[in-house]
Design a protein around this motif. Structure first.
Motif, mmCIF file in Angstrom:
data_model
loop_
_atom_site.group_PDB
_atom_site.id
_atom_site.type_symbol
_atom_site.label_atom_id
_atom_site.label_comp_id
_atom_site.label_asym_id
_atom_site.label_seq_id
_atom_site.Cartn_x
_atom_site.Cartn_y
_atom_site.Cartn_z
ATOM 1 N N LEU A 1 -7.693 -9.690 -15.877
ATOM 2 C CA LEU A 1 -8.396 -10.316 -16.965
ATOM 3 C C LEU A 1 -9.420 -9.512 -17.564
ATOM 4 N N GLU A 2 -10.313 -8.829 -16.784
ATOM 5 C CA GLU A 2 -11.553 -7.995 -17.411
ATOM 6 C C GLU A 2 -10.711 -6.817 -18.043
ATOM 7 N N ALA A 3 -9.803 -6.352 -17.781
ATOM 8 C CA ALA A 3 -9.170 -5.250 -18.160
ATOM 9 C C ALA A 3 -8.098 -5.762 -19.556
ATOM 10 N N LYS A 4 -8.323 -6.923 -19.912
ATOM 11 C CA LYS A 4 -7.383 -7.362 -21.170
ATOM 12 C C LYS A 4 -5.915 -7.348 -20.926
ATOM 13 N N ARG A 5 -5.552 -7.333 -19.486
ATOM 14 C CA ARG A 5 -4.163 -7.472 -19.060
ATOM 15 C C ARG A 5 -3.780 -8.832 -18.726
ATOM 16 N N SER B 1 -11.182 -3.919 5.270
ATOM 17 C CA SER B 1 -10.779 -4.492 4.153
ATOM 18 C C SER B 1 -12.024 -5.374 3.304
ATOM 19 N N ALA B 2 -12.622 -5.647 4.042
ATOM 20 C CA ALA B 2 -13.975 -6.268 3.507
ATOM 21 C C ALA B 2 -15.089 -5.591 2.692
ATOM 22 N N TYR B 3 -14.801 -4.186 3.217
ATOM 23 C CA TYR B 3 -15.737 -3.454 2.318
ATOM 24 C C TYR B 3 -14.937 -2.785 1.070
ATOM 25 N N ARG B 4 -13.856 -2.749 1.223
ATOM 26 C CA ARG B 4 -13.054 -2.546 -0.208
ATOM 27 C C ARG B 4 -13.007 -3.349 -0.904
ATOM 28 N N LEU B 5 -12.924 -4.740 -0.539
ATOM 29 C CA LEU B 5 -13.012 -5.743 -1.509
ATOM 30 C C LEU B 5 -14.253 -6.020 -2.145
ATOM 31 N N ALA B 6 -15.341 -5.740 -1.334
ATOM 32 C CA ALA B 6 -16.460 -5.602 -2.106
ATOM 33 C C ALA B 6 -16.773 -4.950 -2.909
ATOM 34 N N LEU B 7 -16.263 -3.566 -2.976
ATOM 35 C CA LEU B 7 -16.304 -2.495 -3.888
ATOM 36 C C LEU B 7 -15.597 -2.929 -5.127
ATOM 37 N N ALA B 8 -14.452 -3.401 -4.785
ATOM 38 C CA ALA B 8 -13.384 -3.712 -5.898
ATOM 39 C C ALA B 8 -13.950 -4.858 -6.854
ATOM 40 N N GLU B 9 -14.619 -5.940 -6.216
ATOM 41 C CA GLU B 9 -15.189 -7.046 -7.092
ATOM 42 C C GLU B 9 -16.549 -6.485 -7.695
ATOM 43 N N THR B 10 -17.084 -5.455 -7.040
ATOM 44 C CA THR B 10 -18.356 -5.065 -7.735
ATOM 45 C C THR B 10 -18.164 -4.113 -8.902
ATOM 46 N N LEU B 11 -17.008 -3.407 -8.524
ATOM 47 C CA LEU B 11 -16.628 -2.427 -9.811
ATOM 48 C C LEU B 11 -16.000 -3.415 -10.934
ATOM 49 N N ALA B 12 -15.278 -4.463 -10.806
ATOM 50 C CA ALA B 12 -15.017 -5.481 -11.803
ATOM 51 C C ALA B 12 -16.454 -5.842 -12.452
ATOM 52 N N GLY B 13 -17.092 -6.298 -11.632
ATOM 53 C CA GLY B 13 -18.624 -6.864 -12.195
ATOM 54 C C GLY B 13 -19.334 -6.047 -13.165
ATOM 55 N N ALA B 14 -19.183 -4.660 -12.743
ATOM 56 C CA ALA B 14 -20.055 -3.639 -13.385
ATOM 57 C C ALA B 14 -19.266 -3.256 -14.659
ATOM 58 N N GLY B 15 -18.027 -3.689 -15.008
ATOM 59 C CA GLY B 15 -17.221 -3.604 -16.015
ATOM 60 C C GLY B 15 -16.422 -2.290 -16.005
ATOM 61 N N GLN B 16 -16.343 -1.793 -14.649
ATOM 62 C CA GLN B 16 -15.267 -0.768 -14.713
ATOM 63 C C GLN B 16 -14.134 -1.110 -14.169
ATOM 64 N N SER B 17 -13.387 -2.122 -14.897
ATOM 65 C CA SER B 17 -12.227 -2.914 -14.572
ATOM 66 C C SER B 17 -10.909 -2.219 -14.170
ATOM 67 N N LEU C 1 -8.710 -20.409 -12.537
ATOM 68 C CA LEU C 1 -8.069 -19.012 -12.877
ATOM 69 C C LEU C 1 -6.913 -18.867 -13.621
ATOM 70 N N LEU C 2 -5.829 -19.875 -13.559
ATOM 71 C CA LEU C 2 -4.547 -19.690 -14.092
ATOM 72 C C LEU C 2 -4.961 -20.133 -15.721
ATOM 73 N N ALA C 3 -6.043 -21.286 -15.842
ATOM 74 C CA ALA C 3 -6.259 -21.831 -17.092
ATOM 75 C C ALA C 3 -6.923 -20.550 -17.934
ATOM 76 N N GLU C 4 -7.764 -19.684 -17.216
ATOM 77 C CA GLU C 4 -8.273 -18.725 -18.034
ATOM 78 C C GLU C 4 -7.272 -17.530 -18.544
ATOM 79 N N ALA C 5 -6.329 -17.372 -17.471
ATOM 80 C CA ALA C 5 -5.382 -16.219 -17.767
ATOM 81 C C ALA C 5 -4.397 -16.898 -18.759
ATOM 82 N N LEU C 6 -4.150 -17.989 -18.716
ATOM 83 C CA LEU C 6 -3.106 -18.843 -19.798
ATOM 84 C C LEU C 6 -3.729 -18.688 -21.256
#
Length: 486
Positions: free
Chosen positions: A384-388, A339-355, A412-417
């Motif tokens: 949030l990056e995907a505007k949802r 899971s550590a590798y998949r989590l790293a990939l997911a957070e990097t995708l989000a950082g790269a704008g591929q939300s 995180l809650l403050a930003e989402a709200l």
């Protein structure tokens, strides 16, 4: 000086090095006996106040995955102990010094230097177990039973150095050393006895939790050897946790009895991944990239994986997302159950704008681990990056209600709200974030803004007024305690 101020000073006192030989064993009181000067609720309040200051003044590594790893290890040890508190917090401090410390109320701080210095899970667990015993056996409160013998100037000087010392500050260490010069040898004798008790109960909890008890004497010996190499100047951990030959021999004997062998246990792959993550995220980024590029070329498959993992994280940290994805994408495919590798990939995708791709990957992981706070948090940020934002609000509310003392959940809650247009509630959540970070005036300001934004909603305004009153009362109480201490 108030009880809470005194207890914080005693936190430093218990950390001072001994001035004479090892004391004889004492029959220490059991957990249930009323021997301390603080109640459990006072200890918890003391710890919360300390954490507010620590959040404001220490460089805390607020990484969800590293925090989760420390917490899981800590709670596996707590399951084998008598625990006076319901909730404990384990936090990582960005500091190369090898150190860790305990704060009354259930708070354990670990320096990144210690995590990187440990050779395996059991060595790290030995430190957590030791610190947890200090908290669970209420060593601070028990020491306060002897506090009338202490001199007030010394206590005030120690108090001034606590947070600086926790962060490795030389000024803080100097303050504590100057205070120790007053020569309260009787209290230092109790300090050694508490260290001894922390060793003995800690090593028992380690063995019961499935860790190799040899990890404790191994780590002690390793630190002592390093200290000798440095020319006899004790490192941070040995300065605050004085180690004698008797203590080292005692832990070796107990480990042999509990394990039935003297062999060392190797590090688990998860331990090595968390070490790699800590190095990638907390050391100078160019140094981390160079270090992991070399490891990614290793002939050993696990070392090569760790190199790719750390390199991907370090490159993403520097903003080089394309190269980071080139490391993490094949890695997550060749080890899909890690899971550590998949989590790293997911957070990097989000950082790269591929939300969108990040949301899809997080949802896949959530199907396998529906209760994972790590995945829920990552998904909320990707949403949030995907505007949802509405979907993100639901997840952020769940996280913040489950762990209301976690600053990043409130942020995180403050930003989402805010992004979902719920302005009053967004300012309320931001107020809680500031309060937990020790910025009380900013928390009050955010609640005042929230009250104005809630015009037309009497129930919401009443809730905001009530919270304002609580925070102002706490602020006034702290001011009074501080003035009494002067």
């Amino acid at each position: 000086m108030s009880k809470r101020i005194l207890a914080l000073a005693l936190t430093a006192l218990l950390a001072c090095p001994p001035l004479h030989g090892q004391a004889a064993d004492l029959q220490l009181p059991s957990l249930g006996e009323e021997t301390g000067a603080l109640t459990l609720s006072e200890e918890k309040e003391l710890g919360m106040e300390f954490m507010q200051e620590a959040n404001a003044k220490l460089d805390i590594v607020d990484d969800p995955e590293l925090n989760d790893y420390l917490s899981r290890m800590g709670y596996s040890l707590l399951a084998q102990m008598d625990t006076p508190f319901r909730n404990y917090r384990f936090f990582l401090i960005r500091d190369g010094n090898i150190n860790a410390f305990a704060v009354p109320g259930g708070y354990i701080g670990v320096h990144t230097g210690l995590l990187l210095a440990a050779q395996n899970d059991s060595q790290l667990a030995s430190v957590l177990a030791h610190e947890l015993v200090h908290i669970n056996q209420r060593h601070i409160s028990r020491a306060m039973a002897q506090s009338e013998r202490l001199q007030w100037p010394m206590l005030a000087a120690m108090l001034a150095g606590i947070l600086l010392a926790a962060g490795g500050g030389q000024a803080g260490q100097a303050a504590m050393s100057a205070s120790a010069a007053y020569g309260v040898q009787e209290q230092l004798r109790f300090s050694r006895e508490y260290e001894q008790e922390a060793d003995r109960l800690g090593i028992q909890a380690m063995a019961a939790a499935g860790y190799n008890p040899n990890g404790m004497p191994e780590f002690f010996q390793r630190l002592q050897n390093w200290s000798r190499i440095q020319g006899g100047s004790p490192m941070e951990f040995l300065s605050t946790h004085p180690l004698t030959l008797d203590r080292l021999a005692d832990t070796k004997n107990r480990a042999a009895q509990l394990s039935g062998q003297d062999s060392s246990s190797g590090p688990s792959p998860e331990f090595l991944r968390m070490q790699a993550r800590a190095r990638a995220l907390t050391t100078p980024v160019d140094d981390a990239i160079s270090y992991f590029r070399s490891r990614a070329k290793s002939q050993d498959s696990l070392q090569r994986e760790l190199g790719q993992y750390g390199l991907g994280l370090a490159l993403a940290r520097k903003g080089q997302y394309a190269e980071a994805l080139a490391q993490l994408t094949p890695l997550s495919k060749q080890a899909p159950k890690t899971s550590a590798y998949r989590l790293a990939l997911a957070e990097t995708l989000a950082g790269a704008g591929q939300s969108t791709e990040a949301v899809t990957l997080y949802r896949q992981m959530l199907r396998d681990q529906p209760d994972s706070a790590l995945i829920q948090e990552g998904l909320a940020r990707a949403l949030l990056e995907a505007k949802r934002s509405e979907e993100a609000v639901t997840l952020a509310r769940r996280l913040s209600s489950g762990a209301p003392q976690t600053p990043r959940y409130q942020q995180l809650l403050a930003e989402a709200l805010n992004k979902s247009g719920q302005r009053a509630d967004a300012h309320r959540a931001l107020a809680e974030y500031y309060f937990l970070r020790g910025a009380v005036p900013s928390a009050v300001q955010q609640l005042e803004i929230a009250k104005t934004a809630a015009t037309g909603d009497p129930r919401l305004q009443a809730a905001i007024e009530a919270r304002l009153a609580e925070i102002k009362a706490a602020q006034e109480s702290r001011k009074k305690r501080t003035s009494k201490a002067k």
